[in-house]
Design an enzyme around this catalytic site. Structure first.
Site, PDB file in Angstrom:
ATOM      1  CG  HIS A 291       2.625  -4.484   1.095  1.00 15.11           C
ATOM      2  ND1 HIS A 291       1.813  -3.851   2.012  1.00 15.11           N
ATOM      3  CD2 HIS A 291       1.827  -5.391   0.472  1.00 15.11           C
ATOM      4  CE1 HIS A 291       0.596  -4.343   1.953  1.00 15.11           C
ATOM      5  NE2 HIS A 291       0.568  -5.285   1.031  1.00 15.11           N
ATOM      6  CB  SER A 292       0.550  -1.615  -1.020  1.00 19.36           C
ATOM      7  OG  SER A 292      -0.551  -0.849  -1.423  1.00 19.36           O
ATOM      8  CG  MET A 293       0.123   3.041  -2.615  1.00 18.43           C
ATOM      9  SD  MET A 293      -0.118   3.252  -4.394  1.00 18.43           S
ATOM     10  CE  MET A 293       0.389   4.953  -4.601  1.00 18.43           C
TER      11      MET A 293
ATOM     12  CD  GLN B  56       5.929  -8.993  -0.740  1.00 15.72           C
ATOM     13  OE1 GLN B  56       5.542  -8.340   0.216  1.00 15.72           O
ATOM     14  NE2 GLN B  56       6.664 -10.079  -0.610  1.00 15.72           N
TER      15      GLN B  56
ATOM     16  CB  THR C 240       3.170  -2.566  -6.281  1.00 11.13           C
ATOM     17  OG1 THR C 240       3.878  -2.778  -5.059  1.00 11.13           O
ATOM     18  CG2 THR C 240       3.358  -1.125  -6.723  1.00 11.13           C
TER      19      THR C 240
END
Length: 922
Positions: free
Chosen positions: A173-175, A200, A202
């Site tokens: 998720h993200s980073m 997700q 990212t």
């Protein structure tokens, strides 16, 4: 006084800029659909079992941990290792929690229970201590190395099992998704340790806010590796974006680069994902039930029955992901679907010879095959369209070869259908199927349920309607319209001249129906052919429906496709489609794509005003008000033409070679052009927003200084103007050394903040002294005039002994107010590393690596001297004229090199401040 220095027209202009910026911000933060995600719930209490790591590893990474997710009896059973399932590792993102794994972990557990644990997944999660890695990139490499160790630890938990896994699937998720991609850059990392990567929200393309060089260097390392080694990367990767609801990471940043040799990467926006069809914000993407269900269905379809692990076949992986995330045919996934189906049994065969046909099925006791002979239709029509409101997964439409009234076997065309929220539809071009003699629609025997099947033959040109969008600068005052008078079921509205990210429109669809008693549903689908960012709108007709039309990714230069509004309509209704430009959404796109560059434009405007003040001090001996100089000097034509000229010259080989010899970094305008984000007027708009922000920021800081000085006078005895000016007071060297030691031993940003507070204190004290002097002048004007003459006499007769007059104090305050504005932005841009340091203070006292330490070493002595600097002490400086000329090229440099790399902005600011300080000695 601050407001008095600005004309009424300028004040109106600044107010207008605030309104425009507010419109853009409103569109970014509120101009989207409501959250339609269903909440995912745990059926049993979630448990997080901590996995013991080797002592050396735990000592090396004291802030990180590894957990196994479980619920109820599953959690109890798996407290005794080893494990027997399929490992999946969840990586949280910026400030993310390891507990975010619970949504997808719980859904996977329920799915495994449904199949009696024939297969099941073990979900692991990494605790990164909720680090702010999107703001401070110094720990990204450390996180990457820890994840590598976690993967090796996870695989050891399965040793000795019959179907022990050799790799793990990763959800980032993200980073966390970027950290997962960075694993491939590690020297000792084996690519085979990851069998699937799903990210997700990212930001793969570039950091959202490049606030330190560690973030940009990390991105450059990861993206360059994936581009240069595209031929050798066999990792199947899926990137899912949240759409316009995610204002933290815009979806354009999440799209993986389309490389000719790397065909195992897919990028999609959640609003286009079948069975999801919703936009998610940055956090809800991890718990959105619709999206997590789709992800888990894909995971179970990826299992190889022989190994009981995720398949190693890259073609199957892509096929599964395409099935669940790109185009769903309303059938369960099959790796090798049967193309030929038997059409036998006791069934009715009903021929249909009309070009348009509707059948309402309700409590049918017999199976019915409706056959459509194609021979006659081929002469008149080009396409056939069929739709069904029965959304089961059975095959429902077939093609027969050389058939008369019935056929025993048919080609299953159901795999070419598309699932939509309320229907499954299929469009075939008759020319592509020359061997088919009949089309067969199958209606099963049903009890107690009702559904409708429609089919029609049509010519493509009657269902494709061109609608040019309105001009960007029409500001919504004009519109374009088409009316669908015919009774078709399907239309393609071609949106001509639409392909730039700065274009934004509102589409209004008005439906009018005649003789309709029951509720009818229409579907409007925005289809963007160059990227998977489609969005769907469901409307109950008759109605008036408004649809926002804007892009996440601009149309590539070599792409000739046209954006479409696909309308799945009712034959009993008339539709009117109107498109007009949305000015507020255009501003929203500017803020969405370029809002992160605003600090650079604000700083550029302040630098121009600062240079003007220094020059007025040199030429007239007096420093003008900050607001006056901002109005006079902060002009876009002083900055933008130079940036455009440099960009133009870089197109010539000789200039590029000279540029490389001087080792200058890449121009930010070129970086933005490579991302299809360079538009001439955007820089102008941002400059105006920046000047407006600089003005209101100056008003705020000026007011704050006056309020603090009033508070100072209320709490302490009134102070006087200093009798003599000392550049270096007795305590200044000691204070400077202490702050440098603080910077070296703790955090550079912390030392910068302390220096800033010291500087503000000095200015507040000066403001309080001036206020006291003016009050005393009001009480005893004769004594004040004698003091002023005496002060001027001292100033004229003595070179090394300077007495500060009221006029000099006012000039100094004007100069210091501008310096405070510059310092404020330096402090704001250094805050992320300070917050990161404070958050992790219990683990380590010294921030390493520290992006602000070099800046702090220069800024601390500079600001210590400037805190004791007054205009009277630098008027006669030989360096003053040169110092006043420096801010202009530096203002250009901020825009040229700092708009896409914010961490460079302070480097341009400290140069004039340093020269200003040196004016005291030269």
């Amino acid at each position: 006084m601050f407001l008095q220095s600005v004309s009424l027209w300028n004040l109106a202009f600044y107010a207008l800029m605030v309104i425009m910026a507010t419109l853009g911000l409103w569109d970014v933060f509120f101009g989207f659909e409501e959250n339609k995600c269903s909440m995912s719930y745990m059926f049993e209490y979630p448990e997080y079992q901590k996995i013991e790591l080797p002592k050396k590893l735990a000592k090396r990474y004291p802030t990180y941990e590894l957990y196994l997710y479980g619920e109820g009896s599953y959690a109890e059973e798996h407290k005794i290792l080893p494990l027997t399932g399929i490992p999946v590792l969840f990586l949280p993102g910026n400030a993310g929690s390891y507990k975010q794994v619970r949504s997808i972990g719980s859904i996977a557990l329920r799915k495994a229970e449904d199949i009696d644990f024939k297969y099941h997944f073990d979900f692991f999660s990494v605790n990164f201590n909720e680090e702010l890695v999107a703001l401070y990139g110094g720990s990204l490499q450390k996180q990457t190395k820890f994840v590598h160790e976690c993967i090796k630890t996870i695989l050891k938990l399965y040793k000795g099992q019959e179907f022990a896994p050799k790799s793990v699937a990763i959800i980032g998720h993200s980073m966390g998704g970027l950290v997962a991609r960075a694993l491939l850059t590690l020297k000792n990392f084996k690519q085979d340790l990851i069998n699937l990567l799903i990210t997700q929200a990212t930001p793969h393309v570039a950091p959202v806010m490049p606030l330190d060089r560690f973030i940009t260097d990390f991105y450059m390392t990861v993206n360059n590796y994936w581009i240069l080694n595209a031929r050798h990367i066999n990792l199947t990767t899926l990137s899912v974006a949240g759409g316009f609801r995610d204002y933290q990471v815009r979806s354009g940043l999440t799209f993986l680069p389309k490389l000719s040799h790397h065909t195992s990467a897919l990028s999609v926006v959640s609003s286009a994902v079948p069975k999801t069809w919703v936009s998610t914000d940055h956090l809800s993407i991890v718990w959105c039930k619709q999206l997590q269900l789709t992800t888990i269905r894909a995971f179970f379809d990826l299992i190889d029955a022989d190994t009981k692990q995720i398949t190693q076949n890259p073609k199957k992986k892509l096929s599964v992901l395409n099935h669940h995330f790109i185009r769903h045919p309303a059938k369960h996934f099959e790796e090798n679907p049967a193309i030929i189906s038997d059409l036998t049994g006791t069934s009715m065969w009903v021929p249909v010879k009309v070009s348009k046909w509707t059948y309402v099925a309700y409590n049918e006791s017999d199976k019915i095959y409706f056959t459509f002979p194609l021979a006659n239709h081929r002469k008149i029509y080009t396409h056939v369209y069929c739709q069904s409101t029965m959304l089961d997964t059975n095959s429902w439409i077939f093609g027969c070869i050389n058939s008369t009234s019935m056929c025993r076997q048919g080609i299953d065309l159901s795999w070419k259908a598309e699932l939509l929220p309320t229907i499954k539809s299929l469009t075939l071009r008759l020319q592509d199927y020359p061997s088919l003699s009949h089309l067969v629609v199958y209606v099963p025997s049903i009890h107690g349920s009702k559904f409708v099947v429609d089919c029609e033959f049509f010519k493509k040109e009657t269902r494709s309607i061109q609608l040019p969008v309105t001009h960007l600068f029409s500001f919504g005052l004009s519109s374009r319209k088409v009316i669908l008078n015919t009774s078709g079921l399907f239309y393609n509205i071609e949106l001509l001249n639409f392909g730039q990210i700065y274009q934004a429109f509102k589409i209004n669809v008005v439906s009018k129906c005649s003789g309709v008693k029951e509720e009818i549903t229409s579907i409007y689908k925005l289809h963007i052919p160059w990227s998977y960012e489609d969005s769907l709108t469901i409307a109950q007709v008759p109605s008036s429906t408004e649809i926002s039309l804007k892009l996440h990714i601009a149309q590539p230069e070599n792409d000739s496709h046209v954006a479409l509004l696909k309308m799945y309509t009712s034959s009993d209704c008339q539709y009117e489609v109107t498109v007009k430009t949305s000015f507020s959404q255009i501003l929203g796109q500017v803020v969405r794509f370029h809002g992160g560059a605003l600090p650079a434009y604000v700083t550029s405007s302040i630098l121009l005003a600062y240079g003007g003040q220094l020059y007025s001090l040199f030429s007239t001996g007096h420093c003008l008000e900050y607001a006056t100089m901002l109005d006079k000097e902060a002009k876009p034509y002083k900055v933008d033409p130079f940036v455009i000229m440099i960009k133009f010259l870089l197109g010539y080989k000789w200039f590029k070679e000279l540029w490389d010899v001087l080792m200058l970094p890449e121009l930010d305008a070129i970086v933005l052009t490579s991302q299809s984000m360079c538009f001439p007027l955007v820089s102008l708009i941002l400059f105006l927003f920046g000047t407006c922000t600089a003005y209101w920021g100056g008003l705020l800081s000026s007011t704050s200084v006056r309020l603090l000085s009033s508070l100072w006078l209320a709490l302490k005895r009134p102070s006087e103007l200093p009798k003599d000016i000392k550049m270096i007071s007795a305590d200044l060297p000691f204070l400077t050394i202490v702050l440098i030691i603080v910077s070296w031993t703790t955090c550079g940003a912390f030392a910068i903040l302390l220096t800033y507070l010291y500087y503000v204190f000095k200015i507040v004290h000066l403001q309080a002294s001036l206020t006291t002097y003016k009050n005393s002048q009001t009480v005893n004007p004769k004594h004040s005039r004698r003091s002023e003459k005496k002060s001027n006499h001292h100033k004229d007769s003595t070179v090394h002994y300077l007495r500060l007059s009221a006029n000099d104090a006012e000039d100094s305050l004007r100069m210091h107010s501008t310096v405070i504005n510059l310092l404020t932005w330096i402090v704001l841009l250094s805050m992320p590393s300070l917050i990161y340091w404070l958050k992790n203070l219990r683990y380590y006292f010294k921030l390493n690596p520290d992006p602000c330490k070099p800046l702090a070493f220069i800024l601390i002595p500079t600001m210590a001297i400037l805190g004791n600097t007054h205009t009277v002490s630098i008027k006669s400086s030989k360096l003053l004229k040169a110092t006043s000329l420096f801010p202009l090229p530096l203002a250009v440099g901020v825009i040229a090199f700092g708009s896409a790399h914010l961490y460079r902005v302070p480097c341009f600011v400290f140069v004039p401040l340093l020269l200003h300080a040196l004016c005291n000695f030269m």
